[in-house]
Motif scaffolding. Structure first.
Motif, mmCIF file in Angstrom:
data_model
loop_
_atom_site.group_PDB
_atom_site.id
_atom_site.type_symbol
_atom_site.label_atom_id
_atom_site.label_comp_id
_atom_site.label_asym_id
_atom_site.label_seq_id
_atom_site.Cartn_x
_atom_site.Cartn_y
_atom_site.Cartn_z
ATOM 1 N N UNK A 1 43.319 55.097 13.758
ATOM 2 C CA UNK A 1 43.107 53.958 14.634
ATOM 3 C C UNK A 1 42.448 52.825 13.875
ATOM 4 N N UNK A 2 42.527 51.633 14.435
ATOM 5 C CA UNK A 2 41.931 50.471 13.782
ATOM 6 C C UNK A 2 40.412 50.570 13.801
ATOM 7 N N UNK A 3 39.753 50.227 12.703
ATOM 8 C CA UNK A 3 38.284 50.180 12.731
ATOM 9 C C UNK A 3 37.831 49.080 13.687
ATOM 10 N N UNK A 4 36.723 49.303 14.382
ATOM 11 C CA UNK A 4 36.261 48.320 15.369
ATOM 12 C C UNK A 4 35.839 47.013 14.720
ATOM 13 N N UNK B 1 34.028 35.205 17.404
ATOM 14 C CA UNK B 1 33.872 36.615 17.037
ATOM 15 C C UNK B 1 35.169 37.133 16.424
ATOM 16 N N UNK B 2 35.211 37.376 15.119
ATOM 17 C CA UNK B 2 36.456 37.833 14.486
ATOM 18 C C UNK B 2 36.834 39.259 14.868
ATOM 19 N N UNK B 3 35.887 39.993 15.449
ATOM 20 C CA UNK B 3 36.142 41.390 15.815
ATOM 21 C C UNK B 3 36.333 41.572 17.319
ATOM 22 N N UNK C 1 44.486 47.533 24.237
ATOM 23 C CA UNK C 1 43.570 46.554 24.819
ATOM 24 C C UNK C 1 42.272 46.476 24.021
ATOM 25 N N UNK C 2 41.898 47.582 23.410
ATOM 26 C CA UNK C 2 40.678 47.616 22.607
ATOM 27 C C UNK C 2 40.890 47.108 21.183
ATOM 28 N N UNK C 3 42.123 46.884 20.794
ATOM 29 C CA UNK C 3 42.417 46.488 19.414
ATOM 30 C C UNK C 3 41.620 45.244 19.025
ATOM 31 N N UNK C 4 40.794 45.316 17.973
ATOM 32 C CA UNK C 4 40.017 44.146 17.548
ATOM 33 C C UNK C 4 40.897 43.158 16.791
ATOM 34 N N UNK C 5 40.600 41.890 16.932
ATOM 35 C CA UNK C 5 41.393 40.860 16.268
ATOM 36 C C UNK C 5 41.416 41.071 14.757
ATOM 37 N N UNK C 6 40.262 41.400 14.186
ATOM 38 C CA UNK C 6 40.203 41.600 12.732
ATOM 39 C C UNK C 6 41.080 42.770 12.303
ATOM 40 N N UNK C 7 41.118 43.830 13.118
ATOM 41 C CA UNK C 7 41.957 44.975 12.790
ATOM 42 C C UNK C 7 43.431 44.638 12.874
#
Length: 323
Positions: free
Chosen positions: A87-90, A134-136, A150-156
């Motif tokens: 999964x993508x890191x937060x 907030x980049x994350x 839905x939880x996917x962070x923008x930076x990820x």
């Protein structure tokens, strides 16, 4: 010998699920012997101690450890050759901290792999809400029922969608302008360079895809299904990449490159043999796209593929561009 692999997940229940699955894929004589173990705060102190001991020993039985990030904080895991995050890191900082658990000794090199849902490649930055500074920030306002996408962070999302050097991506994210930020002492930097990097070549055995093992030769054991030879793929990918960039430049709707043809979709196209792409509809079905997408893009991609003439003599391919 199987290298030490550390797999990070964000859910304690998943550590057990993933460990059980990986153990089930081992040869029968190695199953249920502790080659794969899970590691989280819900385990007893004795179990954690024994697992850590078996994993850090060079000749220890445990070679693959599935762990939560929180439980691994402050715990030394020497000799790790491969770090994976499921999964993508937060945050990018969290991802770099996970990657930093490998190759702890001077002169060592290691591999950091991010596993993610392919649907992430189709997420647009325009879909993100919240604090634009907030980049994350997550894709939407989170609730207890929010799903993975839905939880996917923008930076990820940027991390897996970017086509530029990942070392450069990390440096820009951290605002690190020092020369060391771009220093690479390993043979390969990341998979964004056209320098011959192959994930299969960095692993101890074949990649496992579904019910088939894909060997380095590109032939699937069991089905003998053939893929486009690897030496033919880079030039075709370059043609597709150039085309996408041209389409983005001309697009009045200002769509992002991945809205037209994502990195994962290019990878799929590269792997399919020339003879198996018989029409634009074949491309739409291969990429699981819509009929609207087919009408706008599939015909152009089909033309690129059929204008591409790789030399089938074992030599690097050549390309023919229309004047």
């Amino acid at each position: 010998m199987q290298p030490h692999v550390l797999i990070f997940v964000d859910n304690k229940d998943l550590t057990n699920i993933i460990a059980r699955h990986l153990d089930s894929q081992l040869p029968p004589e190695y199953r249920d012997r502790g080659v794969v173990r899970h590691y989280h705060s819900g385990m007893s102190e004795e179990y954690l101690r024994q697992t850590h001991e078996q994993f850090v020993k060079e000749d220890g039985l445990c070679r693959i450890l599935v762990s939560t990030s929180g439980q691994s904080v402050g715990v030394d895991f020497p000799n790790v050759k491969i770090v994976c995050t499921a999964g993508l890191p937060t945050t990018i900082v969290d991802g770099l901290q996970r990657a930093g658990r490998a190759a702890r000794s001077p002169g060592q090199t290691a591999l950091f792999v991010v596993f993610f849902d392919e649907k992430v490649l189709h997420i647009s930055e325009r879909e993100f809400t919240g604090d634009v500074q907030d980049p994350d920030r997550p894709r939407t306002k989170l609730t207890s029922n929010s799903d993975y996408l839905e939880r996917a962070p923008l930076s990820g999302v940027h991390l897996v969608q970017t086509e530029s050097c990942l070392r450069k991506f990390f440096a820009e994210y951290l605002d690190d302008k020092s020369p060391e930020a771009m220093l690479c002492t390993a043979r390969f930097c990341c998979d964004r360079h056209d320098d011959g990097f192959s994930l299969e070549a960095e692993l101890p055995n074949w990649l496992y895809r579904g019910a088939e093992f894909i060997s380095e030769s590109g032939i699937s054991k069991g089905t003998q299904a053939r893929y486009r030879p690897k030496y033919e793929r880079p030039a075709l990918d370059r043609l597709l990449m150039d085309w996408v960039q041209n389409m983005v430049a001309e697009d009045r709707l200002l769509r992002a490159p991945y809205d037209i043809l994502s990195l994962a979709q290019r990878d799929k196209i590269q792997r399919v043999p020339f003879k198996d792409i018989s029409s634009p509809s074949t491309i739409r079905q291969l990429l699981d796209e819509t009929e609207e997408w087919e009408k706008e893009w599939a015909g152009k991609i089909f033309q690129i593929i059929h204008d591409y003439e790789p030399v089938r003599t074992g030599k690097p391919p050549v390309t023919r561009r229309k004047k």
